[in-house]
Motif scaffolding. Sequence first.
Motif, PDB file in Angstrom:
ATOM      1  N   ARG A 235       0.995  -1.180  -0.080  1.00 32.32           N
ATOM      2  CA  ARG A 235      -0.069   0.416  -0.158  1.00 32.32           C
ATOM      3  C   ARG A 235       0.923   1.645  -0.047  1.00 32.32           C
ATOM      4  O   ARG A 235      -0.016   2.005  -0.705  1.00 32.32           O
ATOM      5  CB  ARG A 235      -0.667  -0.215   1.214  1.00 32.32           C
ATOM      6  CG  ARG A 235      -2.243   1.176   1.250  1.00 32.32           C
ATOM      7  CD  ARG A 235      -2.519   1.197   2.325  1.00 32.32           C
ATOM      8  NE  ARG A 235      -3.621   1.934   2.263  1.00 32.32           N
ATOM      9  CZ  ARG A 235      -3.550   3.329   2.405  1.00 32.32           C
ATOM     10  NH1 ARG A 235      -2.708   4.113   3.440  1.00 32.32           N
ATOM     11  NH2 ARG A 235      -4.420   4.051   2.387  1.00 32.32           N
ATOM     12  N   GLN A 236       2.032   1.458   0.760  1.00 32.36           N
ATOM     13  CA  GLN A 236       2.744   2.409   0.644  1.00 32.36           C
ATOM     14  C   GLN A 236       3.311   2.865  -0.349  1.00 32.36           C
ATOM     15  O   GLN A 236       3.324   4.058  -0.866  1.00 32.36           O
ATOM     16  CB  GLN A 236       4.170   2.536   1.983  1.00 32.36           C
ATOM     17  CG  GLN A 236       3.633   3.801   2.672  1.00 32.36           C
ATOM     18  CD  GLN A 236       3.202   4.829   2.974  1.00 32.36           C
ATOM     19  OE1 GLN A 236       2.468   4.746   3.862  1.00 32.36           O
ATOM     20  NE2 GLN A 236       3.450   5.891   1.826  1.00 32.36           N
ATOM     21  N   LEU A 237       4.454   1.599  -0.717  1.00 33.86           N
ATOM     22  CA  LEU A 237       4.887   1.127  -2.157  1.00 33.86           C
ATOM     23  C   LEU A 237       4.456   2.201  -3.302  1.00 33.86           C
ATOM     24  O   LEU A 237       4.548   2.929  -3.779  1.00 33.86           O
ATOM     25  CB  LEU A 237       5.694  -0.064  -2.553  1.00 33.86           C
ATOM     26  CG  LEU A 237       7.072  -0.658  -1.847  1.00 33.86           C
ATOM     27  CD1 LEU A 237       6.030  -1.490  -2.177  1.00 33.86           C
ATOM     28  CD2 LEU A 237       7.655   0.306  -2.006  1.00 33.86           C
ATOM     29  N   TRP A 238       2.633   1.543  -3.438  1.00 34.38           N
ATOM     30  CA  TRP A 238       2.244   2.206  -4.575  1.00 34.38           C
ATOM     31  C   TRP A 238       1.579   3.519  -4.529  1.00 34.38           C
ATOM     32  O   TRP A 238       1.694   4.363  -5.224  1.00 34.38           O
ATOM     33  CB  TRP A 238       0.152   1.412  -3.811  1.00 34.38           C
ATOM     34  CG  TRP A 238       0.225   0.027  -5.262  1.00 34.38           C
ATOM     35  CD1 TRP A 238       1.426  -0.798  -5.138  1.00 34.38           C
ATOM     36  CD2 TRP A 238      -0.499  -0.291  -5.434  1.00 34.38           C
ATOM     37  NE1 TRP A 238       1.068  -1.860  -5.632  1.00 34.38           N
ATOM     38  CE2 TRP A 238      -0.293  -1.880  -6.269  1.00 34.38           C
ATOM     39  CE3 TRP A 238      -1.865  -0.119  -5.781  1.00 34.38           C
ATOM     40  CZ2 TRP A 238      -0.730  -3.013  -6.828  1.00 34.38           C
ATOM     41  CZ3 TRP A 238      -2.308  -0.968  -6.588  1.00 34.38           C
ATOM     42  CH2 TRP A 238      -1.983  -2.100  -6.922  1.00 34.38           C
ATOM     43  N   LEU A 239       0.916   3.777  -3.297  1.00 37.14           N
ATOM     44  CA  LEU A 239       1.006   5.431  -3.020  1.00 37.14           C
ATOM     45  C   LEU A 239       2.388   6.296  -2.737  1.00 37.14           C
ATOM     46  O   LEU A 239       2.184   7.364  -3.423  1.00 37.14           O
ATOM     47  CB  LEU A 239       0.899   5.569  -0.811  1.00 37.14           C
ATOM     48  CG  LEU A 239      -0.520   5.711  -0.487  1.00 37.14           C
ATOM     49  CD1 LEU A 239      -0.815   5.472   0.298  1.00 37.14           C
ATOM     50  CD2 LEU A 239      -1.435   6.763  -1.554  1.00 37.14           C
ATOM     51  N   ASP A 240       3.017   5.907  -2.475  1.00 39.88           N
ATOM     52  CA  ASP A 240       4.969   6.912  -3.335  1.00 39.88           C
ATOM     53  C   ASP A 240       4.738   7.032  -4.340  1.00 39.88           C
ATOM     54  O   ASP A 240       5.115   8.116  -5.010  1.00 39.88           O
ATOM     55  CB  ASP A 240       6.569   5.507  -2.056  1.00 39.88           C
ATOM     56  CG  ASP A 240       5.660   6.007  -0.625  1.00 39.88           C
ATOM     57  OD1 ASP A 240       5.054   6.494  -0.617  1.00 39.88           O
ATOM     58  OD2 ASP A 240       6.285   5.274  -0.269  1.00 39.88           O
ATOM     59  N   ALA A 241       4.552   5.862  -5.334  1.00 42.10           N
ATOM     60  CA  ALA A 241       4.553   6.025  -6.265  1.00 42.10           C
ATOM     61  C   ALA A 241       3.190   6.790  -7.103  1.00 42.10           C
ATOM     62  O   ALA A 241       3.959   7.463  -8.253  1.00 42.10           O
ATOM     63  CB  ALA A 241       4.732   4.573  -7.613  1.00 42.10           C
ATOM     64  N   PHE A 242       2.361   6.715  -6.704  1.00 43.96           N
ATOM     65  CA  PHE A 242       1.574   7.602  -7.302  1.00 43.96           C
ATOM     66  C   PHE A 242       1.450   9.210  -6.829  1.00 43.96           C
ATOM     67  O   PHE A 242       1.283   9.736  -8.035  1.00 43.96           O
ATOM     68  CB  PHE A 242      -0.171   7.362  -6.636  1.00 43.96           C
ATOM     69  CG  PHE A 242      -0.800   6.377  -7.107  1.00 43.96           C
ATOM     70  CD1 PHE A 242      -0.615   5.207  -8.126  1.00 43.96           C
ATOM     71  CD2 PHE A 242      -1.426   5.363  -6.248  1.00 43.96           C
ATOM     72  CE1 PHE A 242      -0.592   4.021  -7.773  1.00 43.96           C
ATOM     73  CE2 PHE A 242      -2.504   4.174  -6.535  1.00 43.96           C
ATOM     74  CZ  PHE A 242      -1.813   3.331  -7.238  1.00 43.96           C
ATOM     75  N   ASN A 243       1.901   9.423  -5.547  1.00 45.30           N
ATOM     76  CA  ASN A 243       2.528  10.463  -5.512  1.00 45.30           C
ATOM     77  C   ASN A 243       3.716  11.042  -5.640  1.00 45.30           C
ATOM     78  O   ASN A 243       3.556  12.537  -6.319  1.00 45.30           O
ATOM     79  CB  ASN A 243       2.262  10.591  -3.921  1.00 45.30           C
ATOM     80  CG  ASN A 243       0.651  10.466  -3.070  1.00 45.30           C
ATOM     81  OD1 ASN A 243       0.133  10.608  -3.672  1.00 45.30           O
ATOM     82  ND2 ASN A 243       1.421  10.070  -1.965  1.00 45.30           N
ATOM     83  N   ALA A 244       4.243  10.164  -6.495  1.00 43.75           N
ATOM     84  CA  ALA A 244       5.454  10.886  -6.896  1.00 43.75           C
ATOM     85  C   ALA A 244       5.188  11.096  -8.680  1.00 43.75           C
ATOM     86  O   ALA A 244       5.537  12.199  -8.946  1.00 43.75           O
ATOM     87  CB  ALA A 244       7.081  10.424  -6.704  1.00 43.75           C
ATOM     88  N   TYR A 245       4.145  10.778  -8.665  1.00 47.50           N
ATOM     89  CA  TYR A 245       4.043  10.475  -9.665  1.00 47.50           C
ATOM     90  C   TYR A 245       3.105  12.422 -10.489  1.00 47.50           C
ATOM     91  O   TYR A 245       2.960  12.646 -10.814  1.00 47.50           O
ATOM     92  CB  TYR A 245       2.987   9.681 -11.142  1.00 47.50           C
ATOM     93  CG  TYR A 245       2.240  10.145 -11.746  1.00 47.50           C
ATOM     94  CD1 TYR A 245       2.324  10.784 -13.079  1.00 47.50           C
ATOM     95  CD2 TYR A 245       0.342   9.434 -11.814  1.00 47.50           C
ATOM     96  CE1 TYR A 245       1.513  10.690 -14.353  1.00 47.50           C
ATOM     97  CE2 TYR A 245      -0.670  10.160 -12.941  1.00 47.50           C
ATOM     98  CZ  TYR A 245       0.489  10.439 -13.766  1.00 47.50           C
ATOM     99  OH  TYR A 245      -0.644  10.681 -15.520  1.00 47.50           O
ATOM    100  N   ALA A 246       2.318  12.239  -9.019  1.00 47.18           N
ATOM    101  CA  ALA A 246       0.988  13.760  -9.292  1.00 47.18           C
ATOM    102  C   ALA A 246       2.633  14.874  -9.417  1.00 47.18           C
ATOM    103  O   ALA A 246       2.333  15.848  -9.708  1.00 47.18           O
ATOM    104  CB  ALA A 246       0.289  13.192  -8.192  1.00 47.18           C
TER     105      ALA A 246
END
Length: 263
Positions: A235-246
């Motif tokens: 969950r944290q890995l996905w969140l980090d990737a989504f937020n880095a993209y944004a």
Amino acid sequence: MNILEFQQRKARAEKIVMLTCYDYTSARIVQDSDLDVILVGDSAAMVMHGHGTTIPADVDMMCRHIESVARGAADKFIVGDMPFLSFRQTLTDTMCAVGRLMKAGAHAIKLEGIAGNAETIAHIVRSGVPVMGHLGLTPQSVNQLGGYRVQGRDSDTAEILKNEARACEKAGCFSLVLECVPEELATEITASLSIPTLGIGAGAGTDGQVLVMQDLLGLTTDFKPKFVRRYIDGRQLWLDAFNAYADDVRNARFPAADESYKR
Ligand code: KIV
């Protein structure tokens, strides 16, 4: 892995490793992994479709998931779950559902419970379809069990489970899932059977283990049963990737020149 190897693994005391999988992209990764068996479980209703129980799963839903997994993991042994009540109507309906799961790409089916199912299991097996049993906490019966709770804690219910496990073997099951059963009882059942057992919340004494993929990957974080081990914090890995993209888009760092087409 094929059907014969289940028995051989038990004889050689080599653990069998099963994981649930429901989609093509994940199946491609499982295909390249050391996992032995894929279960396309009716837990798909919960982890893929957001339902609160497995009861909304139906044959159509299971077939779509099995087809996707089979396309991604052509070399893995795939077990397809018979959804709620799909084996509790007429034998014709049951065999139609079994046929659809097998034609979708399953190599075996799994069916919850033995009470009232022994004849059905025997018929499916005689028809050339391997059946994996499932005892203990059988999620399709959650309303009758009064919740998701450990089964076989007292001597009466433990005795019932031991008899049911023997009945699964007698009906022709090639293996048996034991879900949420005290370790001592699961170990005793495992020793008493010639077919392998696969535990989930049943301790270390079974012939193999099964987990839900999203639990193992740390993607389901609202509730963590005691038996789940999260191997990554997905969950944290996905969140980090989504937020880095944004962040990159908002700050004009994505796309870069080499990520853009030139004339
Ligand atoms: O549907 C499923 O994921 C299962 C496992 C919990 C064994 O039946």
